[in-house]
Design a protein around this motif. Structure first.
Motif, PDB file in Angstrom:
ATOM      1  N   LEU A  35       0.862  -1.254   0.195  1.00 31.16           N
ATOM      2  CA  LEU A  35       0.418  -0.271  -0.277  1.00 31.16           C
ATOM      3  C   LEU A  35       0.719   1.179   0.000  1.00 31.16           C
ATOM      4  N   TYR A  36       1.997   1.067   1.230  1.00 31.20           N
ATOM      5  CA  TYR A  36       2.483   2.227   1.042  1.00 31.20           C
ATOM      6  C   TYR A  36       4.062   1.935  -0.359  1.00 31.20           C
ATOM      7  N   ASP A  37       4.343   1.031  -0.976  1.00 33.74           N
ATOM      8  CA  ASP A  37       5.533   0.926  -1.112  1.00 33.74           C
ATOM      9  C   ASP A  37       6.600   0.820  -0.757  1.00 33.74           C
ATOM     10  N   LEU A  38       6.336   0.178   0.365  1.00 33.24           N
ATOM     11  CA  LEU A  38       7.013   0.354   1.066  1.00 33.24           C
ATOM     12  C   LEU A  38       8.140  -1.675   1.104  1.00 33.24           C
ATOM     13  N   SER A  39       9.550  -1.877   1.446  1.00 25.43           N
ATOM     14  CA  SER A  39       9.757  -3.338   1.713  1.00 25.43           C
ATOM     15  C   SER A  39       8.914  -3.889   2.491  1.00 25.43           C
ATOM     16  N   GLU A  40       8.848  -5.195   2.131  1.00 25.24           N
ATOM     17  CA  GLU A  40       7.398  -5.584   3.333  1.00 25.24           C
ATOM     18  C   GLU A  40       8.853  -6.237   4.950  1.00 25.24           C
ATOM     19  N   SER A  41       9.898  -6.945   4.486  1.00 29.13           N
ATOM     20  CA  SER A  41      11.139  -7.183   5.354  1.00 29.13           C
ATOM     21  C   SER A  41      10.845  -5.805   6.422  1.00 29.13           C
ATOM     22  N   TYR A  42      11.005  -4.416   5.910  1.00 32.14           N
ATOM     23  CA  TYR A  42      11.090  -3.465   6.819  1.00 32.14           C
ATOM     24  C   TYR A  42       9.853  -3.434   7.256  1.00 32.14           C
ATOM     25  N   LEU A  43       8.432  -3.008   6.467  1.00 31.69           N
ATOM     26  CA  LEU A  43       7.716  -2.729   7.225  1.00 31.69           C
ATOM     27  C   LEU A  43       7.174  -4.181   8.136  1.00 31.69           C
ATOM     28  N   LEU A  44       7.520  -5.065   8.290  1.00 31.06           N
ATOM     29  CA  LEU A  44       7.177  -6.007   9.209  1.00 31.06           C
ATOM     30  C   LEU A  44       7.869  -6.351  10.515  1.00 31.06           C
ATOM     31  N   LYS A  45       9.331  -5.381  10.711  1.00 29.14           N
ATOM     32  CA  LYS A  45       9.739  -5.421  11.526  1.00 29.14           C
ATOM     33  C   LYS A  45       9.491  -4.724  12.444  1.00 29.14           C
ATOM     34  N   HIS A  46       8.721  -3.206  11.911  1.00 29.27           N
ATOM     35  CA  HIS A  46       8.226  -2.242  12.889  1.00 29.27           C
ATOM     36  C   HIS A  46       6.530  -2.826  13.028  1.00 29.27           C
ATOM     37  N   LEU A  47       5.768  -3.675  12.302  1.00 30.34           N
ATOM     38  CA  LEU A  47       4.625  -4.186  12.634  1.00 30.34           C
ATOM     39  C   LEU A  47       4.682  -5.377  13.746  1.00 30.34           C
ATOM     40  N   ARG A  48       6.017  -6.082  13.773  1.00 23.72           N
ATOM     41  CA  ARG A  48       6.850  -6.849  14.788  1.00 23.72           C
ATOM     42  C   ARG A  48       6.707  -5.783  16.349  1.00 23.72           C
ATOM     43  N   ALA A  49       6.765  -4.556  15.824  1.00 23.71           N
ATOM     44  CA  ALA A  49       7.383  -4.240  17.198  1.00 23.71           C
ATOM     45  C   ALA A  49       5.468  -3.272  17.794  1.00 23.71           C
ATOM     46  N   LEU A  50       5.206  -2.605  16.739  1.00 19.74           N
ATOM     47  CA  LEU A  50       3.496  -2.369  17.204  1.00 19.74           C
ATOM     48  C   LEU A  50       2.852  -3.538  17.776  1.00 19.74           C
ATOM     49  N   THR A  51       3.573  -5.013  17.841  1.00 14.02           N
ATOM     50  CA  THR A  51       2.735  -5.489  18.483  1.00 14.02           C
ATOM     51  C   THR A  51       3.367  -6.264  19.249  1.00 14.02           C
ATOM     52  N   ALA A  52       4.719  -5.717  19.663  1.00 10.80           N
ATOM     53  CA  ALA A  52       5.201  -6.723  20.954  1.00 10.80           C
ATOM     54  C   ALA A  52       4.421  -5.697  21.647  1.00 10.80           C
ATOM     55  N   ALA A  53       4.222  -3.585  21.582  1.00  8.48           N
ATOM     56  CA  ALA A  53       4.078  -3.109  22.899  1.00  8.48           C
ATOM     57  C   ALA A  53       2.191  -2.722  23.191  1.00  8.48           C
ATOM     58  N   GLY A  54       1.685  -4.008  22.286  1.00  7.80           N
ATOM     59  CA  GLY A  54       0.251  -3.963  22.058  1.00  7.80           C
ATOM     60  C   GLY A  54      -0.364  -3.039  21.442  1.00  7.80           C
ATOM     61  N   VAL A  55       0.046  -2.874  20.669  1.00  8.48           N
ATOM     62  CA  VAL A  55      -0.805  -1.828  20.244  1.00  8.48           C
ATOM     63  C   VAL A  55      -1.416  -2.048  18.995  1.00  8.48           C
ATOM     64  N   THR A  56      -0.983  -3.377  18.275  1.00 11.08           N
ATOM     65  CA  THR A  56      -1.275  -4.510  17.352  1.00 11.08           C
ATOM     66  C   THR A  56      -1.015  -5.794  17.391  1.00 11.08           C
ATOM     67  N   GLU A  57      -2.616  -6.762  16.933  1.00 10.16           N
ATOM     68  CA  GLU A  57      -2.253  -8.268  17.160  1.00 10.16           C
ATOM     69  C   GLU A  57      -1.916  -8.632  15.494  1.00 10.16           C
ATOM     70  N   ALA A  58      -1.265  -9.353  15.675  1.00 11.52           N
ATOM     71  CA  ALA A  58      -0.914 -10.526  14.621  1.00 11.52           C
ATOM     72  C   ALA A  58      -1.727 -11.793  14.290  1.00 11.52           C
ATOM     73  N   THR A  59      -2.389 -12.725  13.751  1.00 15.33           N
ATOM     74  CA  THR A  59      -3.061 -13.265  13.582  1.00 15.33           C
ATOM     75  C   THR A  59      -2.128 -13.908  12.796  1.00 15.33           C
ATOM     76  N   SER A  60      -2.035 -15.528  12.459  1.00 14.78           N
ATOM     77  CA  SER A  60      -1.340 -16.551  12.011  1.00 14.78           C
ATOM     78  C   SER A  60      -1.731 -18.005  10.669  1.00 14.78           C
ATOM     79  N   GLY A  61      -1.273 -17.555   9.630  1.00 15.35           N
ATOM     80  CA  GLY A  61      -1.825 -18.544   8.317  1.00 15.35           C
ATOM     81  C   GLY A  61      -2.253 -18.263   8.050  1.00 15.35           C
ATOM     82  N   PRO A  62      -3.175 -18.881   6.683  1.00 19.46           N
ATOM     83  CA  PRO A  62      -3.637 -17.996   5.250  1.00 19.46           C
ATOM     84  C   PRO A  62      -4.737 -16.975   5.402  1.00 19.46           C
ATOM     85  N   ARG A  63      -4.990 -17.244   6.913  1.00 19.15           N
ATOM     86  CA  ARG A  63      -5.778 -15.955   6.337  1.00 19.15           C
ATOM     87  C   ARG A  63      -5.682 -15.291   7.712  1.00 19.15           C
ATOM     88  N   GLY A  64      -3.905 -14.649   7.893  1.00 27.74           N
ATOM     89  CA  GLY A  64      -3.621 -13.878   8.917  1.00 27.74           C
ATOM     90  C   GLY A  64      -3.275 -12.456   8.607  1.00 27.74           C
TER      91      GLY A  64
END
Length: 164
Positions: A35-64
């Motif tokens: 959506l923002y033309d960002l590297s997936e690995s770059y953004l996933l690092k930040h999304l993991r940080a948001l999840t660790a901080a309790g801002v986001t939740e991550a669901t796994s699997g094909p519907r994750g």
């Protein structure tokens, strides 16, 4: 003073998109990156940080994917900044006033805090208090009239196509 990392901007925009999702819906990290033309690995690092901080939740699997862990009204801009850049102070005084050829050798000369440090920390407190007072819900409300209808429709269509 250090500048905020680029990840803060990416995290804010992604969190704002997640704030608009209906309950139970997630968006894969790769689609947020695209959506923002960002590297997936770059953004996933930040999304993991948001999840660790309790801002986001991550669901796994094909519907994750990702969604907010709390209501948008309960997530502050400071929550996101601290999740990405950490809670430490932006300004770190190195006490350089005690160095160099004209610095006093008398330890009593430095009993008072460095005035520059004091003023910088006062300014940082005001900045953090301001971010603490602004939520994702506030951002969404304030941004809505600033986004043109074409962009709103395109964003809605994109989210609808990738949401799970």
């Amino acid at each position: 003073m250090r500048r905020l990392g680029d990840g803060v901007e990416a995290a804010m925009h992604c969190a704002l998109v997640l704030a608009g999702l209906p309950d139970g819906v997630v968006i894969p990290g790769r689609d947020l990156a695209a959506l923002y033309d960002l590297s997936e690995s770059y953004l996933l690092k930040h999304l993991r940080a948001l999840t660790a901080a309790g801002v986001t939740e991550a669901t796994s699997g094909p519907r994750g994917g990702y969604r907010l862990a709390r209501k948008a009204a309960d997530v502050t801009m400071l929550d996101i900044v601290e999740a990405i850049d950490g809670p430490g102070p932006a300004f770190v005084c190195k006490e350089i006033r005690q160095c160099g050829p004209v610095a006093s050798k008398d330890p009593c000369a430095f009993r008072k805090s460095c005035l520059i440090r004091v003023r910088m920390l006062q300014a940082e407190k005001l900045w953090r208090d301001s971010l603490r007072g602004q939520t994702l819900a506030d951002l969404a409300r304030d941004a809505a009239p600033m986004i043109d209808d074409t962009t709103k429709r395109a964003l809605a269509a994109y989210v609808d196509a990738v949401k799970r």
